[in-house]
Design a protein around this motif. Structure first.
Motif, PDB file in Angstrom:
ATOM      1  N   THR A  23       8.536   1.199 -20.548  1.00 21.20           N
ATOM      2  CA  THR A  23       7.524   0.171 -20.779  1.00 21.20           C
ATOM      3  C   THR A  23       7.037  -0.472 -19.484  1.00 21.20           C
ATOM      4  OG1 THR A  23       9.280  -1.455 -21.149  1.00 21.20           O
ATOM      5  CG2 THR A  23       8.375  -0.340 -23.091  1.00 21.20           C
ATOM      6  N   GLY A  24       7.564  -0.022 -18.349  1.00 21.00           N
ATOM      7  CA  GLY A  24       6.989  -0.395 -17.068  1.00 21.00           C
ATOM      8  C   GLY A  24       7.627  -1.544 -16.331  1.00 21.00           C
ATOM      9  N   ARG A  25       8.862  -1.872 -16.648  1.00 18.60           N
ATOM     10  CA  ARG A  25       9.487  -3.027 -15.981  1.00 18.60           C
ATOM     11  C   ARG A  25       9.458  -2.867 -14.457  1.00 18.60           C
ATOM     12  NH1 ARG A  25      13.439  -6.957 -17.286  1.00 18.60           N
ATOM     13  NH2 ARG A  25      13.342  -8.471 -15.583  1.00 18.60           N
ATOM     14  N   TYR A  26       9.841  -1.713 -13.949  1.00 20.54           N
ATOM     15  CA  TYR A  26       9.861  -1.495 -12.500  1.00 20.54           C
ATOM     16  C   TYR A  26       8.451  -1.285 -11.956  1.00 20.54           C
ATOM     17  CZ  TYR A  26      14.924  -1.112 -12.859  1.00 20.54           C
ATOM     18  OH  TYR A  26      16.253  -1.376 -13.093  1.00 20.54           O
ATOM     19  N   SER A  27       7.648  -0.497 -12.645  1.00 18.31           N
ATOM     20  CA  SER A  27       6.290  -0.216 -12.170  1.00 18.31           C
ATOM     21  C   SER A  27       5.485  -1.498 -12.022  1.00 18.31           C
ATOM     22  CB  SER A  27       5.576   0.725 -13.144  1.00 18.31           C
ATOM     23  OG  SER A  27       6.091   2.027 -13.071  1.00 18.31           O
ATOM     24  N   HIS A  28       5.536  -2.359 -13.022  1.00 16.65           N
ATOM     25  CA  HIS A  28       4.769  -3.600 -12.962  1.00 16.65           C
ATOM     26  C   HIS A  28       5.303  -4.525 -11.863  1.00 16.65           C
ATOM     27  CE1 HIS A  28       2.286  -2.620 -16.303  1.00 16.65           C
ATOM     28  NE2 HIS A  28       3.268  -2.602 -17.178  1.00 16.65           N
ATOM     29  N   ALA A  29       6.609  -4.625 -11.736  1.00 19.04           N
ATOM     30  CA  ALA A  29       7.192  -5.496 -10.711  1.00 19.04           C
ATOM     31  C   ALA A  29       6.752  -5.057  -9.322  1.00 19.04           C
ATOM     32  CB  ALA A  29       8.710  -5.495 -10.823  1.00 19.04           C
ATOM     33  N   LEU A  30       6.741  -3.761  -9.071  1.00 28.70           N
ATOM     34  CA  LEU A  30       6.363  -3.261  -7.746  1.00 28.70           C
ATOM     35  C   LEU A  30       4.860  -3.366  -7.512  1.00 28.70           C
ATOM     36  CD1 LEU A  30       8.743  -0.188  -7.677  1.00 28.70           C
ATOM     37  CD2 LEU A  30       8.967  -2.278  -6.318  1.00 28.70           C
ATOM     38  N   ALA A  31       4.068  -3.075  -8.539  1.00 30.36           N
ATOM     39  CA  ALA A  31       2.617  -3.197  -8.389  1.00 30.36           C
ATOM     40  C   ALA A  31       2.227  -4.641  -8.085  1.00 30.36           C
ATOM     41  CB  ALA A  31       1.921  -2.704  -9.652  1.00 30.36           C
ATOM     42  N   ARG A  32       2.905  -5.595  -8.699  1.00 32.10           N
ATOM     43  CA  ARG A  32       2.567  -7.007  -8.481  1.00 32.10           C
ATOM     44  C   ARG A  32       2.988  -7.494  -7.094  1.00 32.10           C
ATOM     45  NH1 ARG A  32       4.512  -8.345 -14.665  1.00 32.10           N
ATOM     46  NH2 ARG A  32       2.745  -7.236 -15.635  1.00 32.10           N
ATOM     47  N   GLU A  33       3.776  -6.670  -6.392  1.00 34.49           N
ATOM     48  CA  GLU A  33       4.114  -6.989  -5.006  1.00 34.49           C
ATOM     49  C   GLU A  33       3.213  -6.243  -4.025  1.00 34.49           C
ATOM     50  OE1 GLU A  33       8.203  -6.887  -3.961  1.00 34.49           O
ATOM     51  OE2 GLU A  33       8.860  -7.919  -5.785  1.00 34.49           O
ATOM     52  N   GLY A  34       2.216  -5.537  -4.534  1.00 34.91           N
ATOM     53  CA  GLY A  34       1.229  -4.926  -3.667  1.00 34.91           C
ATOM     54  C   GLY A  34       1.372  -3.441  -3.425  1.00 34.91           C
ATOM     55  N   TYR A  35       2.336  -2.814  -4.076  1.00 37.29           N
ATOM     56  CA  TYR A  35       2.510  -1.375  -3.901  1.00 37.29           C
ATOM     57  C   TYR A  35       1.637  -0.617  -4.890  1.00 37.29           C
ATOM     58  CZ  TYR A  35       6.404  -3.110  -1.225  1.00 37.29           C
ATOM     59  OH  TYR A  35       7.151  -3.798  -0.320  1.00 37.29           O
ATOM     60  N   GLU A  36       1.148   0.532  -4.481  1.00 37.80           N
ATOM     61  CA  GLU A  36       0.300   1.356  -5.331  1.00 37.80           C
ATOM     62  C   GLU A  36       1.187   2.239  -6.195  1.00 37.80           C
ATOM     63  OE1 GLU A  36      -3.189   4.758  -4.865  1.00 37.80           O
ATOM     64  OE2 GLU A  36      -2.609   3.531  -3.138  1.00 37.80           O
ATOM     65  N   VAL A  37       1.156   2.031  -7.493  1.00 44.07           N
ATOM     66  CA  VAL A  37       2.112   2.661  -8.397  1.00 44.07           C
ATOM     67  C   VAL A  37       1.401   3.581  -9.386  1.00 44.07           C
ATOM     68  CG1 VAL A  37       3.932   2.280 -10.108  1.00 44.07           C
ATOM     69  CG2 VAL A  37       3.634   0.651  -8.213  1.00 44.07           C
ATOM     70  N   ASP A  38       1.863   4.808  -9.447  1.00 42.37           N
ATOM     71  CA  ASP A  38       1.511   5.719 -10.531  1.00 42.37           C
ATOM     72  C   ASP A  38       2.733   5.862 -11.421  1.00 42.37           C
ATOM     73  OD1 ASP A  38      -1.069   6.214  -9.602  1.00 42.37           O
ATOM     74  OD2 ASP A  38      -0.413   7.861  -8.321  1.00 42.37           O
ATOM     75  N   ALA A  39       2.494   5.948 -12.721  1.00 42.47           N
ATOM     76  CA  ALA A  39       3.604   6.033 -13.672  1.00 42.47           C
ATOM     77  C   ALA A  39       3.365   7.178 -14.643  1.00 42.47           C
ATOM     78  CB  ALA A  39       3.757   4.717 -14.433  1.00 42.47           C
ATOM     79  N   VAL A  40       4.463   7.832 -15.007  1.00 40.42           N
ATOM     80  CA  VAL A  40       4.448   8.925 -15.979  1.00 40.42           C
ATOM     81  C   VAL A  40       5.423   8.561 -17.086  1.00 40.42           C
ATOM     82  CG1 VAL A  40       4.813  11.386 -16.364  1.00 40.42           C
ATOM     83  CG2 VAL A  40       4.040  10.583 -14.118  1.00 40.42           C
ATOM     84  N   GLY A  89       0.795  -1.217   0.000  1.00 36.65           N
ATOM     85  CA  GLY A  89       0.000   0.000   0.000  1.00 36.65           C
ATOM     86  C   GLY A  89       0.827   1.266   0.000  1.00 36.65           C
ATOM     87  N   MET A  90       2.139   1.146   0.249  1.00 37.24           N
ATOM     88  CA  MET A  90       2.987   2.328   0.118  1.00 37.24           C
ATOM     89  C   MET A  90       2.910   2.827  -1.317  1.00 37.24           C
ATOM     90  SD  MET A  90       6.372   1.431   2.422  1.00 37.24           S
ATOM     91  CE  MET A  90       7.070   3.081   2.303  1.00 37.24           C
ATOM     92  N   ARG A  91       2.990   4.140  -1.480  1.00 35.79           N
ATOM     93  CA  ARG A  91       2.764   4.745  -2.788  1.00 35.79           C
ATOM     94  C   ARG A  91       4.081   5.019  -3.509  1.00 35.79           C
ATOM     95  NH1 ARG A  91      -1.721   9.170  -3.436  1.00 35.79           N
ATOM     96  NH2 ARG A  91      -1.524   8.275  -5.540  1.00 35.79           N
ATOM     97  N   VAL A  92       4.109   4.655  -4.781  1.00 32.10           N
ATOM     98  CA  VAL A  92       5.291   4.818  -5.619  1.00 32.10           C
ATOM     99  C   VAL A  92       4.904   5.621  -6.857  1.00 32.10           C
ATOM    100  CG1 VAL A  92       7.064   3.622  -6.968  1.00 32.10           C
ATOM    101  CG2 VAL A  92       6.194   2.580  -4.853  1.00 32.10           C
ATOM    102  N   LEU A  93       5.753   6.561  -7.229  1.00 30.17           N
ATOM    103  CA  LEU A  93       5.629   7.245  -8.517  1.00 30.17           C
ATOM    104  C   LEU A  93       6.870   6.933  -9.330  1.00 30.17           C
ATOM    105  CD1 LEU A  93       4.176   9.257 -10.430  1.00 30.17           C
ATOM    106  CD2 LEU A  93       5.532  11.073  -9.351  1.00 30.17           C
ATOM    107  N   GLU A  94       6.669   6.396 -10.540  1.00 27.92           N
ATOM    108  CA  GLU A  94       7.794   6.224 -11.454  1.00 27.92           C
ATOM    109  C   GLU A  94       7.676   7.246 -12.571  1.00 27.92           C
ATOM    110  OE1 GLU A  94      10.518   3.116 -13.953  1.00 27.92           O
ATOM    111  OE2 GLU A  94       8.521   2.423 -13.355  1.00 27.92           O
ATOM    112  N   ILE A  95       8.648   8.129 -12.641  1.00 25.96           N
ATOM    113  CA  ILE A  95       8.687   9.200 -13.636  1.00 25.96           C
ATOM    114  C   ILE A  95       9.595   8.734 -14.774  1.00 25.96           C
ATOM    115  CG2 ILE A  95       9.193  11.631 -14.054  1.00 25.96           C
ATOM    116  CD1 ILE A  95       9.128  11.950 -10.927  1.00 25.96           C
ATOM    117  N   GLY A  96       9.060   8.738 -15.997  1.00 21.28           N
ATOM    118  CA  GLY A  96       9.816   8.176 -17.113  1.00 21.28           C
ATOM    119  C   GLY A  96       9.834   6.667 -17.019  1.00 21.28           C
TER     120      GLY A  96
END
Length: 263
Positions: free
Chosen positions: A54-71, A44-51
């Motif tokens: 294709t989402g390698r980090y964003s998807h990996a973190l979201a699939r571990e339960g973190y709330e991810v916003d991506a730009v 539930g901790m919130r993550v923002l990935e800027i840039g």
């Protein structure tokens, strides 16, 4: 052409999604993720990935339960990002520019990732804007991860080993007194030295936590790394993670990671 036009053309014809798949590419990913997880400790901790690419980090973190916003700036990357999103995955992506995060409020995110934009910003003003925006949207006490492409490994590998040093000189891409690299938007990648990175960070209200050789010597021996059996590769990863913060090793790394906490 504008910088975005060069990036659209480059990433439109480049398989960014597979860059971190080979064993040599996974070293950077594994290293970065191991440090991110030092500061993400509760679902539930919130993550923002800027840039976000294709989402390698964003998807990996979201699939571990973190709330991810991506730009992400580049439309072709956004399309791949969306195609890679699994049903129910707590991630969303919007198109935006790292220098002006107009849709994101102050002090919102526990961890902010700036793992791509500094590769493609060619003026001090733009670099400062992107860093300031990353800090702005991060909570006090939150942690920012910023990735850089380093100049000297590229001079050695592309310039001397591959025989292109005179081409770099003829194009004016090297200061011939200091060998400091110079780049323009059509070169796609901005290259740094540690003193430049330090000077950018020093203008921010932050405390440095780590400066990491994200891939260390790996890119210089990629064929050797890719040919390793699994046992040897795991041993190499252990070795790399043991030495990746040694400052006598950082200058060899093609990619570095500056990690700092917002005061």
């Amino acid at each position: 052409m504008q910088t975005k036009d060069y990036l659209d053309r480059y990433y439109g014809g480049y398989d960014e999604d597979s860059r971190l798949e080979p064993k040599h590419g996974r070293v950077e990913f594994i290293t970065t993720m191991s440090y991110i997880k030092k500061y993400l400790y509760a679902p539930g901790m919130r993550v923002l990935e800027i840039g976000a690419g294709t989402g390698r980090y964003s998807h990996a973190l979201a699939r571990e339960g973190y709330e991810v916003d991506a730009v992400e700036l580049v439309e072709s990357n956004i399309e791949v990002f969306k195609n890679n999103t699994q049903p129910g995955e707590p991630v969303k992506i919007t198109q935006g520019d790292a220098r002006e995060l107009i849709n994101y409020t102050d002090s919102t995110y526990d961890v902010t990732l700036l793992l791509g934009p500094m590769y493609h910003l060619f003026t001090r003003e733009d670099q400062e804007k992107a860093l300031a925006e990353a800090v702005r949207v991060t909570k006090p006490g939150g942690v920012i991860f910023t990735a850089y492409c380093m100049g000297d490994p590229s001079i050695i590998a592309f310039g001397f080993i591959k025989g292109n040093i005179h081409q770099l000189m003829d194009k004016g891409m090297l200061d011939m007194e200091t060998f400091t690299p110079r780049s323009d938007p059509w070169d796609i990648f901005q290259l740094y030295r540690k003193e430049h990175i330090d000077s950018l960070r020093e203008m921010l209200p932050v405390e440095q936590l780590h400066f990491i050789a994200a891939d260390g010597f790996t890119e210089h021996m990629r064929e050797t790394v890719d040919a390793m059996d699994d046992e040897t590769y795991e041993l190499y990863l252990r070795y790399h993670l043991t030495i990746c913060e040694r400052q006598d090793m950082v200058g060899w790394s093609h990619h570095t990671l500056d990690v700092f906490r917002k005061k």
